[in-house]
Design an enzyme around this catalytic site. Structure first.
Site, PDB file in Angstrom:
ATOM      1  N   LYS A  29      29.885 -59.744  23.177  1.00 56.41           N
ATOM      2  CA  LYS A  29      28.666 -59.737  23.985  1.00 56.41           C
ATOM      3  C   LYS A  29      28.929 -59.508  25.461  1.00 56.41           C
ATOM      4  CE  LYS A  29      25.398 -62.240  21.134  1.00 56.41           C
ATOM      5  NZ  LYS A  29      24.406 -63.322  21.069  1.00 56.41           N
ATOM      6  N   LYS A  85      24.831 -53.467   9.962  1.00 52.88           N
ATOM      7  CA  LYS A  85      23.843 -54.518   9.687  1.00 52.88           C
ATOM      8  C   LYS A  85      22.454 -54.103  10.174  1.00 52.88           C
ATOM      9  CE  LYS A  85      24.149 -59.145  10.485  1.00 52.88           C
ATOM     10  NZ  LYS A  85      24.684 -60.449  10.942  1.00 52.88           N
ATOM     11  N   LYS A  98      17.802 -55.765  15.154  1.00 53.09           N
ATOM     12  CA  LYS A  98      16.658 -55.528  16.032  1.00 53.09           C
ATOM     13  C   LYS A  98      17.013 -54.593  17.179  1.00 53.09           C
ATOM     14  CE  LYS A  98      17.465 -59.366  19.106  1.00 53.09           C
ATOM     15  NZ  LYS A  98      18.323 -60.390  18.502  1.00 53.09           N
TER      16      LYS A  98
END
Ligand code: TRP
Length: 339
Positions: free
Chosen positions: A118, A202, A205
Site C-alpha cells: 500500500k 481478484k 473495487k
C-alpha cells in the site's frame, strides 16, 4: 490447549467503509458472517479509523459507513443478535492500540506485506497510521478478547501479528491468559472471487473496468449483462471440477455459481457437464439476479432512513463498549496506570 477453550468463544470481524461493495465482498465475507451468527456471539465492526490511514473525503466516509452498514444488514447480519457498529464510536479501540504500539516491535511491523504494497515506492510519504494499521487491527480484536476472526487469506499475516502482540502482552505483564490468541477463520471455498475480465486477478473495487465486478447495488439488467460479457474460453464445461485447472475464467464462474447456490463446485460441474458457457451464463445470470437484487433493494430501503441506520450503529456501539470497558479497566491496572 487452544485459546478457544480458555476464553468464551466470540467472533469479531471488520470491513473498511470504502467504495462500492461487490460480489467478492458478499461471497467472501458477508455471507460467512451471516452464517457465523448461528454458531457464536458476533461483533461486526465498520473500521472507519482504519479507513483514514489513507485520505478520505469526510462526507464520502460517512456515506460509505452507512452504506456498508446497510449492506451487512441487507445480506442477513441481524443487528439484534450481532453487535454492528463503527469503530470510531468505541474509544477503547484507540486506547488499546496505543498500548499495543508499545508492545509490538518495529521489526514485526517491518515484515507486514500489506504495508509494503500500500505504501508503494514512497514509504516516507505514507501516514504513520498506515504503518501501524495492523496494531489497531489487533486492538479491534483483543479489546473484546475475541477468539475467532473470519478474514480472507490476505489478512492471515495481520492475524498472526495480533497473536504475537497478545502473547507478548501476556508474557511481559505476567498475566498468562489475559488475552486469548485469536484464531483466523479463513473463509472457505468461494472466498476467492476473481475479476470477470481476468480470472487471475481478484474482483476489486479499484479495477478501472466496472465490467470486472458485480456491485451489490447493480440492478438486474446490469448483473445479467456483466455475467454474459464475462470472459471465458471456447471450451464447454468439463465433466469434473479438477478439469477446470488452468481455465481461470471458467473456474471463477463455476465458483461464483457454487457460492451463490451454496453448492460445491463439483456439484455445479456435474449438473452442467458438457454445456456451452452461453447456457451456463444464462443460468448464472438468473441465479445472481435472484440472490442479489433483494439485497440491493433492502439496501436502498435502509439507506433512505439515515436516522434508522445511525440508531442501529449507536446501539451496536453501546453493546460493544459494554464488553470493552471492563477489559480496559483491568488492563489499565495491569499496566500501572493510576486512576
Ligand atoms: N484489515 C481488514 C481488511 O482489510 C479489516 C479489519 C480491520 C479487520 N480490523 C479488523 C478484520 C479486525 C478482522 C478483524 O480486510
Amino acid at each position: 490447549m487452544t485459546a478457544a477453550t480458555k476464553h468464551t468463544p466470540l467472533v469479531l470481524s471488520g470491513m473498511q467503509p470504502t467504495g462500492q461493495l461487490h460480489l467478492g465482498n458478499y461471497l467472501g465475507a458477508l455471507k460467512n458472517w451471516v452464517k457465523l451468527q448461528e454458531r457464536m456471539p458476533c461483533l461486526y465492526c465498520i473500521v472507519d479509523m482504519h479507513a483514514i490511514t489513507v485520505w478520505q473525503e469526510p462526507a464520502t466516509l460517512a456515506n460509505a459507513t452507512r452504506e456498508v452498514t446497510a449492506a451487512y444488514i441487507a445480506a442477513g447480519v441481524d443487528p439484534e443478535r450481532s453487535a454492528l457498529f463503527n469503530q470510531s464510536q468505541v474509544v477503547e479501540h484507540a486506547e488499546l492500540a496505543w498500548v499495543f504500539n508499545c508492545v509490538a516491535r518495529l521489526g514485526w511491523l517491518d515484515r507486514m506485506t500489506q504495508f509494503k504494497e500500500k505504501s508503494g515506492k514512497h514509504k516516507e510519504r505514507a501516514s504513520v497510521g498506515l504503518y501501524t494499521y495492523p496494531v489497531l487491527q489487533a486492538a479491534d480484536i483483543l479489546v473484546y478478547r475475541a477468539t475467532h476472526v473470519p478474514v480472507g487469506e490476505d489478512q492471515r499475516q495481520h492475524l498472526e501479528l495480533a497473536r504475537d502482540i497478545a502473547q507478548k502482552f501476556n508474557n511481559d505483564y505476567a498475566v498468562p491468559d489475559f488475552f486469548p490468541l485469536p484464531e483466523p477463520v479463513i473463509t472457505g471455498h468461494g472466498a476467492r472471487i476473481m475479476s470477470l475480465r481476468d480470472g487471475t486477478k481478484k474482483m476489486s473495487k479499484s479495477d478501472e473496468s466496472d465490467f470486472s465486478r458485480i456491485n451489490l447495488t447493480d440492478d438486474a439488467d446490469a448483473i445479467a449483462q456483466k455475467v454474459r460479457k464475462a470472459r471465458t474460453d471456447p471450451q464447454p464445461l468439463p465433466e469434473t471440477a479438477e478439469s477446470l485447472a488452468g481455465r481461470p475464467e471458467a473456474e471463477n464462474l463455476v465458483n461464483i455459481y457454487a457460492a451463490l447456490a451454496d453448492h460445491t463446485p463439483a456439484t455445479v460441474v456435474s449438473e452442467f457437464a458438457g454445456a456451452q458457457f452461453s447456457v451456463f451464463k444464462n443460468a448464472l445470470a438468473d441465479l445472481a439476479v435472484a440472490k442479489l437484487t433483494p439485497i440491493a433493494s433492502e439496501m436502498r430501503r435502509l439507506l433512505s432512513d439515515k436516522a434508522e441506520i445511525d440508531g442501529i450503529l449507536k446501539r451496536g456501539a453501546e453493546r460493544a463498549s459494554a464488553i470493552a470497558k471492563p477489559v480496559m479497566a483491568e488492563l489499565r491496572r495491569i499496566v500501572g496506570f493510576v486512576g
